[in-house]
Design a protein around this motif. Structure first.
Motif, mmCIF file in Angstrom:
data_model
loop_
_atom_site.group_PDB
_atom_site.id
_atom_site.type_symbol
_atom_site.label_atom_id
_atom_site.label_comp_id
_atom_site.label_asym_id
_atom_site.label_seq_id
_atom_site.Cartn_x
_atom_site.Cartn_y
_atom_site.Cartn_z
ATOM 1 N N ALA A 5 10.011 11.043 15.360
ATOM 2 C CA ALA A 5 9.499 10.986 13.986
ATOM 3 C C ALA A 5 8.666 9.742 13.724
ATOM 4 C CB ALA A 5 10.659 11.060 12.988
ATOM 5 N N PHE A 6 8.933 8.675 14.468
ATOM 6 C CA PHE A 6 8.111 7.461 14.372
ATOM 7 C C PHE A 6 8.350 6.613 15.612
ATOM 8 C CE2 PHE A 6 12.185 6.256 12.629
ATOM 9 C CZ PHE A 6 12.381 4.939 13.029
ATOM 10 N N PRO A 7 7.329 5.838 16.038
ATOM 11 C CA PRO A 7 7.508 4.949 17.190
ATOM 12 C C PRO A 7 8.401 3.764 16.799
ATOM 13 C CG PRO A 7 5.186 5.400 16.756
ATOM 14 C CD PRO A 7 5.946 5.844 15.547
ATOM 15 N N THR A 8 9.336 3.449 17.644
ATOM 16 C CA THR A 8 10.290 2.379 17.365
ATOM 17 C C THR A 8 9.891 1.085 18.071
ATOM 18 O OG1 THR A 8 11.705 2.833 19.275
ATOM 19 C CG2 THR A 8 12.091 4.147 17.278
ATOM 20 N N VAL A 9 10.718 0.078 17.904
ATOM 21 C CA VAL A 9 10.489 -1.193 18.587
ATOM 22 C C VAL A 9 10.499 -1.003 20.102
ATOM 23 C CG1 VAL A 9 12.937 -1.848 18.586
ATOM 24 C CG2 VAL A 9 11.176 -3.637 18.658
ATOM 25 N N GLU A 61 19.333 10.916 8.793
ATOM 26 C CA GLU A 61 19.026 11.476 10.101
ATOM 27 C C GLU A 61 17.541 11.828 10.169
ATOM 28 O OE1 GLU A 61 21.468 14.726 11.242
ATOM 29 O OE2 GLU A 61 23.355 13.612 11.066
ATOM 30 N N TYR A 62 16.959 11.679 11.361
ATOM 31 C CA TYR A 62 15.559 12.036 11.544
ATOM 32 C C TYR A 62 15.370 12.573 12.950
ATOM 33 C CZ TYR A 62 15.550 7.330 13.628
ATOM 34 O OH TYR A 62 15.847 6.219 14.383
ATOM 35 N N LEU A 63 14.330 13.396 13.119
ATOM 36 C CA LEU A 63 14.066 14.004 14.413
ATOM 37 C C LEU A 63 13.568 12.962 15.413
ATOM 38 C CD1 LEU A 63 12.234 17.296 13.345
ATOM 39 C CD2 LEU A 63 14.581 17.074 14.160
ATOM 40 N N GLU A 64 13.949 13.126 16.667
ATOM 41 C CA GLU A 64 13.445 12.253 17.727
ATOM 42 C C GLU A 64 11.926 12.401 17.774
ATOM 43 O OE1 GLU A 64 11.927 10.770 21.285
ATOM 44 O OE2 GLU A 64 12.035 12.935 21.010
ATOM 45 N N GLU A 79 3.628 8.651 27.396
ATOM 46 C CA GLU A 79 5.085 8.646 27.396
ATOM 47 C C GLU A 79 5.653 9.409 26.200
ATOM 48 O OE1 GLU A 79 6.265 4.932 30.231
ATOM 49 O OE2 GLU A 79 6.844 4.790 28.116
ATOM 50 N N TYR A 80 4.967 9.367 25.057
ATOM 51 C CA TYR A 80 5.440 10.081 23.874
ATOM 52 C C TYR A 80 5.404 11.594 24.078
ATOM 53 C CZ TYR A 80 5.691 11.792 19.057
ATOM 54 O OH TYR A 80 6.048 12.473 17.910
ATOM 55 N N THR A 81 4.287 12.117 24.558
ATOM 56 C CA THR A 81 4.155 13.571 24.676
ATOM 57 C C THR A 81 4.934 14.146 25.855
ATOM 58 O OG1 THR A 81 2.102 13.337 25.955
ATOM 59 C CG2 THR A 81 1.897 13.627 23.566
ATOM 60 N N THR A 82 4.945 13.435 26.984
ATOM 61 C CA THR A 82 5.563 14.003 28.193
ATOM 62 C C THR A 82 7.049 13.706 28.317
ATOM 63 O OG1 THR A 82 5.116 12.068 29.579
ATOM 64 C CG2 THR A 82 3.374 13.746 29.421
#
Length: 381
Positions: free
Chosen positions: A349-353, A344-347, A213-216
């Motif tokens: 940048a880290f996995p969220t809750v 601000e950070y790029l979409e 899901e992260y990459t695609t």
């Protein structure tokens, strides 16, 4: 690297003899964004104190339990108080500790699985919004520069429409103990009270799912799964395969095993589109293989100008120098630091809750599918 002062960090767990604690501490140091102040490093207070002495920490900030931690830290002035807490305890403690920390205004960086159930994960997601805190989940592999390059290329449409995804995570660590009844009974990851609902899918299969899901950028809408416990007296899965259907109509596979004899950390993902395909392997993380129809395979590497901004900010050293698991985790810590500071950070940048919620829903759907006779089972968004 930020020119601001370092973020004051605490830890739950991660003390003496903790491998994952070392990974988190090194990752937090890489970007020079955090300073470890204190925490509850061990369920045994004496061992926690020994660990704090080893790191030359202030022993007054080393606490016996989380209740004392919260009470004493909240009594301090805001400018001295620990701001973010890293939760690296056994799985069953993630939810209650994260909940208590969030409700008391602490930012959280948490090892996965986020919780033992999807309902608990959704509750944490709601609480983070209510209390206005940041929550980072350490799906570590999303921090690799070439995984982030893969994500960027797919988002730009370089592959065309995605039509097939294949992700696997194979390990063999449990093979030497699973065939001995006494030995397998002593493995905490096979104990539902400590590990949760799932062993293999909950521990590593969810990483493969997250990578998909992260990459695609696709959402998995339903799964058809088959899990294996190998022995009737073993309560949790140690091997499994899930067929997946995605929200664009494509299908794929998430395969995971802890009895893949002699495998070490074989996580890999391949994504195929109408115009091209792309592959990445965790054990060779600096190489991203790009395959266009009728053309030679291209090998992309980190640190070059042809990579995306998300990949570039995740690269710490010059091309040709290996970047590994510590660097990957460090990128997650750097992204979380921006969120903690309100920057601000790029979409990506880290996995969220929310990634934690998605992971738990995947695990529960896979378990239900396998239990109910290998049937297609929906994953709610």
């Amino acid at each position: 690297m930020s020119t601001q002062r370092k973020i004051r960090m605490g830890m739950m767990g991660g003390g003496l003899n903790s491998f994952i604690g070392i990974v988190h501490r090194i990752a937090s140091y890489i970007g020079e964004e955090y300073t470890l102040v204190g925490g509850v490093f061990d369920s045994n207070f004496e061992n926690g104190q020994k660990f704090a002495k080893k790191l030359e920490l202030d022993l007054s900030r080393t606490y016996a339990d989380i209740d004392t931690f919260v009470e004493k830290e909240l009594a301090l002035p805001a400018e001295e108080r620990i701001e973010v807490v890293v939760v690296v305890t056994p799985n069953f403690l993630h939810y209650p500790m994260a909940k208590q920390l969030i409700e008391n205004g602490f930012h959280v960086i948490c090892e996965k699985p986020i919780t033992n159930t999807a309902a608990e994960a959704m509750e944490l997601e709601s609480l983070t919004k209510k209390h206005g805190v940041s929550f980072a989940l350490t799906h570590t592999y999303t921090g690799y520069p070439m995984v982030r390059q893969m994500k960027s290329m797919i988002a730009e449409g370089v592959l065309g429409k995605i039509q097939k995804v294949d992700a696997q995570y194979y390990q063999g660590w449990i093979n030497p103990v699973i065939h001995d009844k006494e030995k397998r009974a002593g493995v905490w990851r096979l104990n539902p009270e400590k590990a949760g609902q799932s062993c293999c899918m909950g521990d590593i299969g969810v990483h493969a799912f997250n990578m998909v899901e992260y990459t695609t950028g696709l959402k998995t809408t339903k799964v058809l799964a088959d899990l294996n416990t190998l022995y009737e007296d073993n309560p949790l899965d140690i091997d499994g395969t899930a067929m997946c259907q995605f929200d664009n109509g494509a299908k794929g596979l998430v395969r995971a095993s802890q009895i893949a004899t002699s495998e070490e950390n074989n996580l890999c993902i391949a994504v195929y589109g109408t115009k091209a395909g792309i592959k990445w392997e965790q054990e060779n993380p600096n190489y991203l293989y790009f395959m266009e129809e009728g053309k030679p395979v291209q090998v992309l590497k980190p640190g070059h100008e042809y990579n995306s901004e998300l990949s570039a900010i995740s690269t710490k050293i010059a091309p040709g120098h290996p970047e590994g698991i510590f660097d990957s985790m460090g990128n997650i810590y750097s992204g979380a630091a921006k969120a903690i500071r309100g920057e601000e950070y790029l979409e990506g940048a880290f996995p969220t809750v929310h990634e934690g919620v998605r992971g738990m829903k995947f695990i529960e759907a896979v378990l239900a599918s396998s239990k109910n006779g290998n049937v297609w089972t929906e994953i709610e968004d």
